[in-house]
Design a protein around this motif. Structure first.
Motif, PDB file in Angstrom:
ATOM      1  N   PRO A 109       0.735  -1.329  -0.140  1.00 51.78           N
ATOM      2  CA  PRO A 109      -0.176  -0.009  -0.010  1.00 51.78           C
ATOM      3  C   PRO A 109       0.798   1.414   0.012  1.00 51.78           C
ATOM      4  CG  PRO A 109      -0.865  -1.557   1.598  1.00 51.78           C
ATOM      5  CD  PRO A 109       0.532  -2.059   1.148  1.00 51.78           C
ATOM      6  N   ASP A 110       2.041   1.289   0.435  1.00 48.21           N
ATOM      7  CA  ASP A 110       3.006   2.532   0.562  1.00 48.21           C
ATOM      8  C   ASP A 110       3.636   2.667  -0.882  1.00 48.21           C
ATOM      9  OD1 ASP A 110       2.365   2.801   3.348  1.00 48.21           O
ATOM     10  OD2 ASP A 110       4.166   1.407   3.899  1.00 48.21           O
ATOM     11  N   VAL A 111       3.455   1.784  -1.839  1.00 48.56           N
ATOM     12  CA  VAL A 111       4.042   1.815  -3.186  1.00 48.56           C
ATOM     13  C   VAL A 111       2.884   1.653  -3.957  1.00 48.56           C
ATOM     14  CG1 VAL A 111       5.675   1.360  -4.841  1.00 48.56           C
ATOM     15  CG2 VAL A 111       6.088   1.191  -2.354  1.00 48.56           C
ATOM     16  N   PRO A 112       2.048   2.544  -4.280  1.00 50.93           N
ATOM     17  CA  PRO A 112       0.811   2.478  -5.053  1.00 50.93           C
ATOM     18  C   PRO A 112       1.193   2.033  -6.770  1.00 50.93           C
ATOM     19  CG  PRO A 112       0.863   4.392  -4.679  1.00 50.93           C
ATOM     20  CD  PRO A 112       1.994   3.871  -3.877  1.00 50.93           C
ATOM     21  N   HIS A 113       0.465   0.747  -6.991  1.00 53.15           N
ATOM     22  CA  HIS A 113       0.751   0.481  -8.277  1.00 53.15           C
ATOM     23  C   HIS A 113       0.040   1.311  -9.249  1.00 53.15           C
ATOM     24  CE1 HIS A 113       0.606  -2.134 -11.865  1.00 53.15           C
ATOM     25  NE2 HIS A 113       1.156  -3.185 -11.396  1.00 53.15           N
ATOM     26  N   PRO A 114       0.932   1.756 -10.293  1.00 54.20           N
ATOM     27  CA  PRO A 114       0.355   2.719 -11.348  1.00 54.20           C
ATOM     28  C   PRO A 114      -0.847   2.228 -12.078  1.00 54.20           C
ATOM     29  CG  PRO A 114       2.333   1.563 -12.206  1.00 54.20           C
ATOM     30  CD  PRO A 114       2.472   1.259 -10.809  1.00 54.20           C
ATOM     31  N   GLU A 115      -1.398   0.865 -12.271  1.00 56.49           N
ATOM     32  CA  GLU A 115      -2.453   0.500 -12.704  1.00 56.49           C
ATOM     33  C   GLU A 115      -3.582   0.076 -11.785  1.00 56.49           C
ATOM     34  OE1 GLU A 115      -3.178   0.206 -16.089  1.00 56.49           O
ATOM     35  OE2 GLU A 115      -1.168   1.237 -16.335  1.00 56.49           O
ATOM     36  N   GLU A 116      -3.211   0.708 -10.489  1.00 58.70           N
ATOM     37  CA  GLU A 116      -3.939   0.547  -9.296  1.00 58.70           C
ATOM     38  C   GLU A 116      -4.360  -0.874  -8.944  1.00 58.70           C
ATOM     39  OE1 GLU A 116      -7.580   2.800 -10.052  1.00 58.70           O
ATOM     40  OE2 GLU A 116      -6.332   4.529 -10.065  1.00 58.70           O
ATOM     41  N   SER A 117      -3.656  -2.094  -9.486  1.00 57.29           N
ATOM     42  CA  SER A 117      -4.012  -3.304  -8.732  1.00 57.29           C
ATOM     43  C   SER A 117      -2.707  -4.103  -9.435  1.00 57.29           C
ATOM     44  CB  SER A 117      -5.149  -3.962  -9.410  1.00 57.29           C
ATOM     45  OG  SER A 117      -5.125  -4.060 -10.937  1.00 57.29           O
ATOM     46  N   VAL A 118      -2.328  -5.281  -8.562  1.00 55.90           N
ATOM     47  CA  VAL A 118      -1.405  -6.254  -9.101  1.00 55.90           C
ATOM     48  C   VAL A 118      -1.898  -7.398  -9.936  1.00 55.90           C
ATOM     49  CG1 VAL A 118       0.331  -7.659  -8.213  1.00 55.90           C
ATOM     50  CG2 VAL A 118      -0.154  -5.626  -6.962  1.00 55.90           C
ATOM     51  N   ASP A 119      -1.422  -7.287 -11.055  1.00 56.60           N
ATOM     52  CA  ASP A 119      -1.857  -8.023 -12.161  1.00 56.60           C
ATOM     53  C   ASP A 119      -0.713  -8.361 -13.177  1.00 56.60           C
ATOM     54  OD1 ASP A 119      -2.636  -9.486 -14.241  1.00 56.60           O
ATOM     55  OD2 ASP A 119      -4.668  -8.599 -14.399  1.00 56.60           O
TER      56      ASP A 119
END
Length: 364
Positions: A109-119
């Motif tokens: 959560p401290d390093v937000p994914h640029p696509e907003e989810s892990v995939d």
């Protein structure tokens, strides 16, 4: 010097992986503020055979095989069409001999994914498409210039046909590494430095909780992808391995054992990248120096001589060769290898094998 370019989406952990590879700890910082200049480092290729030869010969100088890793800025959507830092980034990618594609599998959560989810599969596809767009742009520019000519030379006609075939393949969202070329076509496309022709190693960047495949999101999809596409695959615990860089080897081993991690990803990653480039190592040994030399797989004894020094190739007579395995099997003794007939003389056309120990006989 052959180099691997490290690519991936922003915040995928590319610079962390670069730090792990180069044992830089936290010394190299992640990209920020529009920085495009890549981080570069020369890295020794881990090789237990080389380490053993150094131990046996106790030379004054040791020279392992080396390769360069280049940490490139994150590749965002639209980069292949020049958006953001795209043009600057892709110019550096064109200089790489192979791609190390870092794919984020960890959730933080401290390093937000640029696509907003892990995939992982989606992220791989985003970067792959940007590389395809880049190559399509190169082809379109060249075809446009050819189309502006009133009449094409015969070789330009052939080039046009070849580029149109490449264009059609890319339009199917397939990289050019999956397209077969004749030797003549290989020479023709080489000058375009197509990025999707470069061999690729996929690196899954994990955290310490993902030691089991069931905890890696999309694991089966990624496993299927690399199998179908003929890509390499390595798992690495980026943040954990970077944090361990300052620990003593025995402490690192104990720490990983406690977490259930069997083997560090660093050595496997470097070795796989070396193999991905089609490289092999041969060794020269002695009390002055033990050195691992780099050759392309399929190179000859004459090429090995030229790698050491041009004079050795010019005055080449014979190569005295013993495989590392035979050397070990005969008491790690060259005289015993000679007695057993496994220390042999080879001509200039001998195909050097990975791990050969070679001494060149020459006369200039």
């Amino acid at each position: 010097m052959l180099r691997c370019g490290i690519v991936g989406l922003p915040l995928s952990g590319k610079t962390t992986v670069f730090n792990v590879i180069t044992r830089a700890g936290a010394e190299v910082k992640a990209y920020a503020g529009g920085k495009t200049d890549p981080n570069r480092a020369m890295v020794a290729v881990p090789d237990e055979r080389f380490d053993r030869l150094v131990h046996l010969f106790q030379p004054k100088k040791v020279s392992p095989a080396v390769m360069e890793f280049v940490d490139l800025a994150g590749l965002s959507r639209g980069a292949g069409k020049g958006a953001g830092l795209g043009n600057a980034f892709l110019s550096f990618v064109g200089d790489a001999d192979a791609l190390v594609h870092v794919v984020r599998c960890f959730d933080n959560p401290d390093v937000p994914h640029p696509e907003e989810s892990v995939d992982p599969l989606r992220d791989w596809q985003i970067v792959e498409m940007e590389l395809i767009f880049r190559d399509l742009g190169v082809i379109e520019n060249r075809l446009s210039r050819l189309g502006a000519k009133k009449r094409l030379l015969p070789e330009e006609e052939q080039e046009k046909v070849l580029l149109e075939r490449c264009q059609a393949h890319l339009m199917e969202e397939r990289p050019l590494r999956e397209l077969a070329f004749s030797p003549e076509e290989e020479r023709s496309v080489r000058g375009f430095a197509f990025v999707t022709r470069k061999p690729e190693l996929v690196v899954l960047n994990l955290d310490e909780t993902q030691t089991d495949e069931t905890r890696i999101p999309g694991w089966k999809d990624m496993e299927k992808l690399v199998s179908e596409r003929g890509l390499g695959l390595v798992r690495i615990y980026g943040r954990m391995e970077m944090d361990m860089a300052d620990l003593a080897p025995e402490e690192q081993e104990e720490f990983m054992k406690d977490l259930g991690v069997v083997e560090s990803g660093r050595n496997r990653l470097i070795a796989r990248a070396y193999g991905l480039l089609g490289l092999i190592s041969f060794f020269t040994t002695g009390s002055d120096e033990v050195k691992a030399w780099t050759l392309r797989k399929g190179d000859t004894a004459l090429a090995a001589a030229g790698t050491i020094h041009s004079d050795l190739a010019r005055g080449f007579i014979r190569a005295q060769v013993v495989s590392y395995e035979d050397f070990c099997a005969h008491g790690e003794s060259l005289p015993r290898c000679r007695e057993a007939g496994v220390l042999r003389l080879e001509g200039r056309d001998y195909l050097v094998a990975d791990g050969d120990m070679i001494e060149i006989r020459f006369n200039v």
